[in-house]
Motif scaffolding. Structure first.
Motif, PDB file in Angstrom:
ATOM      1  N   GLU A  54       0.829  -1.205   0.000  1.00 48.13           N
ATOM      2  CA  GLU A  54       0.000   0.000   0.000  1.00 48.13           C
ATOM      3  C   GLU A  54       0.867   1.259   0.000  1.00 48.13           C
ATOM      4  O   GLU A  54       0.592   2.221  -0.711  1.00 48.13           O
ATOM      5  N   LYS A  55       1.934   1.230   0.793  1.00 48.73           N
ATOM      6  CA  LYS A  55       2.836   2.371   0.857  1.00 48.73           C
ATOM      7  C   LYS A  55       3.534   2.584  -0.485  1.00 48.73           C
ATOM      8  O   LYS A  55       3.652   3.715  -0.962  1.00 48.73           O
ATOM      9  N   VAL A  56       3.961   1.495  -1.107  1.00 50.34           N
ATOM     10  CA  VAL A  56       4.628   1.583  -2.408  1.00 50.34           C
ATOM     11  C   VAL A  56       3.674   2.131  -3.463  1.00 50.34           C
ATOM     12  O   VAL A  56       4.048   2.984  -4.281  1.00 50.34           O
ATOM     13  N   GLU A  57       2.451   1.669  -3.454  1.00 49.62           N
ATOM     14  CA  GLU A  57       1.458   2.159  -4.422  1.00 49.62           C
ATOM     15  C   GLU A  57       1.198   3.652  -4.233  1.00 49.62           C
ATOM     16  O   GLU A  57       1.086   4.404  -5.203  1.00 49.62           O
ATOM     17  N   ALA A  58       1.098   4.087  -2.980  1.00 47.35           N
ATOM     18  CA  ALA A  58       0.873   5.510  -2.709  1.00 47.35           C
ATOM     19  C   ALA A  58       2.054   6.340  -3.207  1.00 47.35           C
ATOM     20  O   ALA A  58       1.868   7.406  -3.818  1.00 47.35           O
ATOM     21  N   LYS A  61       1.989   6.628  -7.036  1.00 50.75           N
ATOM     22  CA  LYS A  61       0.998   7.615  -7.492  1.00 50.75           C
ATOM     23  C   LYS A  61       1.534   9.034  -7.326  1.00 50.75           C
ATOM     24  O   LYS A  61       1.342   9.884  -8.194  1.00 50.75           O
ATOM     25  N   GLN A  62       2.199   9.294  -6.197  1.00 48.63           N
ATOM     26  CA  GLN A  62       2.755  10.625  -5.957  1.00 48.63           C
ATOM     27  C   GLN A  62       3.843  10.960  -6.975  1.00 48.63           C
ATOM     28  O   GLN A  62       3.897  12.077  -7.489  1.00 48.63           O
ATOM     29  N   VAL A  63       4.711   9.990  -7.264  1.00 44.24           N
ATOM     30  CA  VAL A  63       5.790  10.223  -8.221  1.00 44.24           C
ATOM     31  C   VAL A  63       5.227  10.460  -9.612  1.00 44.24           C
ATOM     32  O   VAL A  63       5.650  11.367 -10.332  1.00 44.24           O
ATOM     33  N   GLN A  64       4.250   9.649 -10.013  1.00 46.11           N
ATOM     34  CA  GLN A  64       3.677   9.781 -11.345  1.00 46.11           C
ATOM     35  C   GLN A  64       2.924  11.099 -11.507  1.00 46.11           C
ATOM     36  O   GLN A  64       2.928  11.699 -12.572  1.00 46.11           O
ATOM     37  N   SER A  65       2.275  11.568 -10.448  1.00 41.42           N
ATOM     38  CA  SER A  65       1.526  12.816 -10.547  1.00 41.42           C
ATOM     39  C   SER A  65       2.421  14.037 -10.346  1.00 41.42           C
ATOM     40  O   SER A  65       2.009  15.157 -10.608  1.00 41.42           O
ATOM     41  N   GLY A  66       3.641  13.813  -9.862  1.00 41.73           N
ATOM     42  CA  GLY A  66       4.571  14.925  -9.662  1.00 41.73           C
ATOM     43  C   GLY A  66       4.414  15.627  -8.343  1.00 41.73           C
ATOM     44  O   GLY A  66       4.951  16.716  -8.144  1.00 41.73           O
ATOM     45  N   THR A  67       3.699  15.051  -7.400  1.00 36.16           N
ATOM     46  CA  THR A  67       3.485  15.683  -6.103  1.00 36.16           C
ATOM     47  C   THR A  67       4.422  15.159  -5.023  1.00 36.16           C
ATOM     48  O   THR A  67       4.376  15.629  -3.889  1.00 36.16           O
ATOM     49  N   TYR A  68       5.302  14.215  -5.354  1.00 36.72           N
ATOM     50  CA  TYR A  68       6.218  13.638  -4.362  1.00 36.72           C
ATOM     51  C   TYR A  68       7.337  14.629  -4.068  1.00 36.72           C
ATOM     52  O   TYR A  68       8.008  15.116  -4.971  1.00 36.72           O
TER      53      TYR A  68
END
Length: 86
Positions: A54-58, A61-68
């Motif tokens: 779950e942590k990896v998936e979250a 998503k953050q990396v792909q959306s650019g919000t990480y």
């Protein structure tokens, strides 16, 4: 004055080296790892694995959306603690 055919003809001085390289390439075996079915079952049943997925998936998503965002202070502290604190 012209000197023809000096030294042995038709001999490749690097031939032995090339043969050695070719022999090592043929003789190298690839590493192989097999995980037993019991180990796979234990891994799937582990609650830590589910939470980690779950942590990896979250994070994905953050990396792909650019919000990480990377917390540089936390990274620096972690590196410092690793090398200088025991």
């Amino acid at each position: 004055m012209k000197i023809n055919h000096f030294g042995p003809l038709g001999i490749n001085p690097y031939k032995n080296q090339m043969n050695k390289v070719a022999a090592t390439e043929r003789s190298t075996k690839a590493d192989k790892v097999e995980i037993s079915s019991a180990a796979k079952e234990l891994l799937e049943a582990s609650p830590i694995t589910v939470a980690r997925q779950e942590k990896v998936e979250a994070l994905k998503k953050q990396v792909q959306s650019g919000t990480y965002k990377v917390d540089s202070e936390a990274v620096a502290k972690s590196v410092y603690d690793f090398y200088f604190k025991k």
